[in-house]
Design a protein around this motif. Structure first.
Motif, PDB file in Angstrom:
ATOM      1  N   ASP A  79       0.853  -1.190   0.000  1.00 31.97           N
ATOM      2  CA  ASP A  79       0.000   0.000   0.000  1.00 31.97           C
ATOM      3  C   ASP A  79       0.891   1.243   0.000  1.00 31.97           C
ATOM      4  N   SER A  80       0.296   2.374  -0.371  1.00 35.13           N
ATOM      5  CA  SER A  80       1.036   3.625  -0.331  1.00 35.13           C
ATOM      6  C   SER A  80       0.071   4.763  -0.014  1.00 35.13           C
ATOM      7  N   TYR A  81       0.622   5.793   0.612  1.00 41.06           N
ATOM      8  CA  TYR A  81      -0.204   6.922   1.067  1.00 41.06           C
ATOM      9  C   TYR A  81       0.603   8.196   0.876  1.00 41.06           C
ATOM     10  N   VAL A  82      -0.007   9.173   0.218  1.00 41.01           N
ATOM     11  CA  VAL A  82       0.655  10.458   0.009  1.00 41.01           C
ATOM     12  C   VAL A  82      -0.238  11.571   0.547  1.00 41.01           C
ATOM     13  N   VAL A  83       0.343  12.447   1.354  1.00 41.34           N
ATOM     14  CA  VAL A  83      -0.368  13.645   1.814  1.00 41.34           C
ATOM     15  C   VAL A  83       0.472  14.849   1.398  1.00 41.34           C
ATOM     16  N   HIS A  84      -0.175  15.846   0.814  1.00 37.39           N
ATOM     17  CA  HIS A  84       0.556  17.035   0.371  1.00 37.39           C
ATOM     18  C   HIS A  84      -0.179  18.289   0.822  1.00 37.39           C
ATOM     19  N   ARG A  85       0.570  19.177   1.473  1.00 35.73           N
ATOM     20  CA  ARG A  85       0.020  20.468   1.874  1.00 35.73           C
ATOM     21  C   ARG A  85      -0.119  21.387   0.653  1.00 35.73           C
ATOM     22  N   VAL A  86      -1.136  22.266   0.711  1.00 31.93           N
ATOM     23  CA  VAL A  86      -1.220  23.401  -0.205  1.00 31.93           C
ATOM     24  C   VAL A  86      -1.579  24.621   0.638  1.00 31.93           C
ATOM     25  N   GLY A  87      -1.554  25.796   0.014  1.00 30.94           N
ATOM     26  CA  GLY A  87      -1.911  27.022   0.738  1.00 30.94           C
ATOM     27  C   GLY A  87      -0.726  27.624   1.467  1.00 30.94           C
ATOM     28  N   ASP A  88      -1.041  28.434   2.492  1.00 35.99           N
ATOM     29  CA  ASP A  88       0.002  29.197   3.190  1.00 35.99           C
ATOM     30  C   ASP A  88       0.698  28.374   4.261  1.00 35.99           C
ATOM     31  N   MET A  89       2.018  28.456   4.279  1.00 37.37           N
ATOM     32  CA  MET A  89       2.758  27.730   5.316  1.00 37.37           C
ATOM     33  C   MET A  89       4.003  28.502   5.724  1.00 37.37           C
ATOM     34  N   VAL A  90       4.564  28.080   6.856  1.00 40.10           N
ATOM     35  CA  VAL A  90       5.747  28.758   7.402  1.00 40.10           C
ATOM     36  C   VAL A  90       6.861  27.731   7.603  1.00 40.10           C
ATOM     37  N   PRO A  91       8.109  28.239   7.760  1.00 43.00           N
ATOM     38  CA  PRO A  91       9.217  27.294   7.964  1.00 43.00           C
ATOM     39  C   PRO A  91       8.925  26.315   9.095  1.00 43.00           C
ATOM     40  N   THR A  92       9.402  25.123   8.953  1.00 40.93           N
ATOM     41  CA  THR A  92       9.215  23.949   9.839  1.00 40.93           C
ATOM     42  C   THR A  92       7.922  23.187   9.519  1.00 40.93           C
ATOM     43  N   ASP A  93       7.011  23.772   8.743  1.00 38.97           N
ATOM     44  CA  ASP A  93       5.796  23.030   8.389  1.00 38.97           C
ATOM     45  C   ASP A  93       6.119  21.835   7.498  1.00 38.97           C
ATOM     46  N   PRO A  94       5.571  20.663   7.851  1.00 34.75           N
ATOM     47  CA  PRO A  94       5.678  19.524   6.922  1.00 34.75           C
ATOM     48  C   PRO A  94       4.879  19.815   5.654  1.00 34.75           C
ATOM     49  N   VAL A  96       5.085  17.494   2.640  1.00 34.48           N
ATOM     50  CA  VAL A  96       4.704  16.279   1.919  1.00 34.48           C
ATOM     51  C   VAL A  96       5.082  15.035   2.722  1.00 34.48           C
ATOM     52  N   LEU A  97       4.205  14.058   2.663  1.00 38.60           N
ATOM     53  CA  LEU A  97       4.433  12.765   3.290  1.00 38.60           C
ATOM     54  C   LEU A  97       4.244  11.685   2.233  1.00 38.60           C
ATOM     55  N   VAL A  98       5.210  10.788   2.115  1.00 40.21           N
ATOM     56  CA  VAL A  98       5.061   9.614   1.247  1.00 40.21           C
ATOM     57  C   VAL A  98       5.332   8.387   2.112  1.00 40.21           C
ATOM     58  N   ALA A  99       4.365   7.489   2.195  1.00 37.22           N
ATOM     59  CA  ALA A  99       4.538   6.266   2.995  1.00 37.22           C
ATOM     60  C   ALA A  99       4.282   5.052   2.114  1.00 37.22           C
ATOM     61  N   VAL A 100       5.165   4.061   2.205  1.00 42.00           N
ATOM     62  CA  VAL A 100       5.021   2.847   1.391  1.00 42.00           C
ATOM     63  C   VAL A 100       5.222   1.615   2.266  1.00 42.00           C
ATOM     64  N   TRP A 101       4.222   0.737   2.256  1.00 41.23           N
ATOM     65  CA  TRP A 101       4.269  -0.506   3.035  1.00 41.23           C
ATOM     66  C   TRP A 101       4.580  -1.692   2.129  1.00 41.23           C
ATOM     67  N   SER A 102       5.404  -2.608   2.618  1.00 41.97           N
ATOM     68  CA  SER A 102       5.699  -3.805   1.832  1.00 41.97           C
ATOM     69  C   SER A 102       6.121  -4.935   2.762  1.00 41.97           C
ATOM     70  N   ALA A 103       6.213  -6.137   2.181  1.00 35.76           N
ATOM     71  CA  ALA A 103       6.685  -7.278   2.962  1.00 35.76           C
ATOM     72  C   ALA A 103       8.190  -7.142   3.198  1.00 35.76           C
ATOM     73  N   HIS A 104       8.920  -6.705   2.175  1.00 32.10           N
ATOM     74  CA  HIS A 104      10.381  -6.595   2.263  1.00 32.10           C
ATOM     75  C   HIS A 104      10.815  -5.150   2.069  1.00 32.10           C
ATOM     76  N   ARG A 105      11.741  -4.702   2.906  1.00 37.09           N
ATOM     77  CA  ARG A 105      12.047  -3.274   2.964  1.00 37.09           C
ATOM     78  C   ARG A 105      12.643  -2.712   1.679  1.00 37.09           C
ATOM     79  N   ARG A 106      13.341  -3.531   0.918  1.00 32.08           N
ATOM     80  CA  ARG A 106      13.953  -3.067  -0.312  1.00 32.08           C
ATOM     81  C   ARG A 106      12.909  -2.433  -1.257  1.00 32.08           C
ATOM     82  N   ASP A 107      11.769  -3.113  -1.390  1.00 33.79           N
ATOM     83  CA  ASP A 107      10.701  -2.590  -2.254  1.00 33.79           C
ATOM     84  C   ASP A 107      10.161  -1.256  -1.739  1.00 33.79           C
ATOM     85  N   SER A 108       9.985  -1.153  -0.419  1.00 29.10           N
ATOM     86  CA  SER A 108       9.472   0.098   0.151  1.00 29.10           C
ATOM     87  C   SER A 108      10.427   1.251  -0.073  1.00 29.10           C
TER      88      SER A 108
END
Lengths: 154, 77, 154, 77
Positions: A79-94, A96-108
């Motif tokens: 599975d995979s999950y992506v979250v991306h901010r838009v709009g106004d932000m300030v330094p230190t704000d996250p 983008v997030l990309v998360a990838v789940w797998s059986a073996h870490r190499r693929d992730s």
């Protein structure tokens, strides 16, 4: 596989924790690789005070899904999950997030890297920075990927 | 033939509008024809185009009802 | 740079969130790459019901720090954090967290991968599995790294 | 000369103890000498050794007060 565009502040660790609990069958994945990109307070030598991120609602989600699907086709990931901010932000704000789940870490690792690289290179987002001097300007290219955007649609 | 046109980021600022409806007399037109109609800026590598939310290029043939977007190189993440 | 050995259940996302808030200067890192390894409920075809992880207190921490230091020497990274479970655990439990912060994501990806690979290959941990039939057995080799442990100290 | 010896995982089960103090008459001994003293198992690739918490090998010369650990290949993470 899910994409989320967020107008408000993101807590990337809560996002991935919630998604994992809701969407992943327990006990089947061996690991998850996560990339979280945050807004730094410097870019190309300017002292950046704030940033606004523009996007193309609809196309942005569709394009990120396409990149994720390519990763699913290419690697053995669960599975995979992506979250991306838009709009106004300030330094230190996250941003983008990309998360990838797998059986073996190499693929992730490979799939997570692929998704963030192609997302940065090709997903329709545009940064507008505000410097400490109050000057607004559109960022012309990604500092980590100079020129690569030009390769799209050739 | 009518298409919807959208502009983003610095290109929206240069064009001075965020979106508009554009009509063509004939039944066939390319993205290039549309760009000439809406802007005085020469087409170049620094203008990207999407039709119906898919990246394409200036030679793409338009259909009635298409959504066409013009924007600068992306700077996401 | 910090290593933590945990006898109790780990919430990897809380761990990394807390560490980031306490240890990282805000606004200076561009991103973090995280690997979380969880206990799966299958290994080499057995149905695993529970697991106990043995370690060598003192040496385990020292050895992981050495691997992390190698990553810091080799890539341009700002900080790294490793948390590793020991003791009794059940399927779905997170076992290991590796987090690496850097200005540029390429360094974080490479360093995170290096740390988890060499940690798995060489850090003194030993798995004892309990199958659904109630049989306890020491795991002979890591399914993802068969044989590699033998290269140590040659 | 005295050293502290520790055993881990399956090797602890085979040896039947988790740690012990071992004394040598002479002033010099190697890890190999120690292993022969504490166990009947032949040395092999599947027995790893650390002295003072650093990986080493059977030829390592011991000093008074060393902590020596024997264990099987690691299976962590």
């Amino acid at each position: 596989m899910k994409v989320k565009i967020l107008k408000d502040a993101m807590d990337p660790y809560k996002e991935v924790s919630d998604y994992e609990r809701e969407a992943l069958p327990p006990g089947k994945h061996g690991g998850v690789v996560l990339f979280v990109g945050t807004m730094r307070d410097f870019n190309d030598g300017n002292d950046v005070r704030a940033m606004s991120l523009d996007h193309y609602p609809g196309m942005t989600e569709k394009h990120i899904e396409k990149v994720m699907q390519e990763a699913h086709d290419r690697w053995d990931i669960m599975d995979s999950y992506v979250v991306h901010r838009v709009g106004d932000m300030v330094p230190t704000d996250p941003i983008v997030l990309v998360a990838v789940w797998s059986a073996h870490r190499r693929d992730s690792f490979d799939a997570c890297r692929y998704i963030i690289n192609y997302l940065k290179e090709s997903a329709p987002f545009w940064k507008c920075e505000v410097t400490k001097a109050g000057v607004k300007h559109w960022v012309e290219h990604n500092s980590e990927d100079p020129g690569v955007a030009k390769r799209i649609a050739k | 033939m009518k298409v919807k046109v959208r502009y983003f980021a610095s290109l929206r600022d240069k064009i001075g509008r965020s979106d508009e409806q554009v009509s063509f007399d004939g039944a066939s037109a390319t993205v290039s024809d549309l760009w000439t109609k809406v802007s005085n800026i020469p087409a170049s590598d620094s203008i990207l185009v999407a039709v119906n939310m898919e990246y394409t290029n200036m030679n793409h043939k338009l259909k009635d009802g298409d959504e066409v977007a013009f924007f600068p190189p992306v700077t996401g993440g």
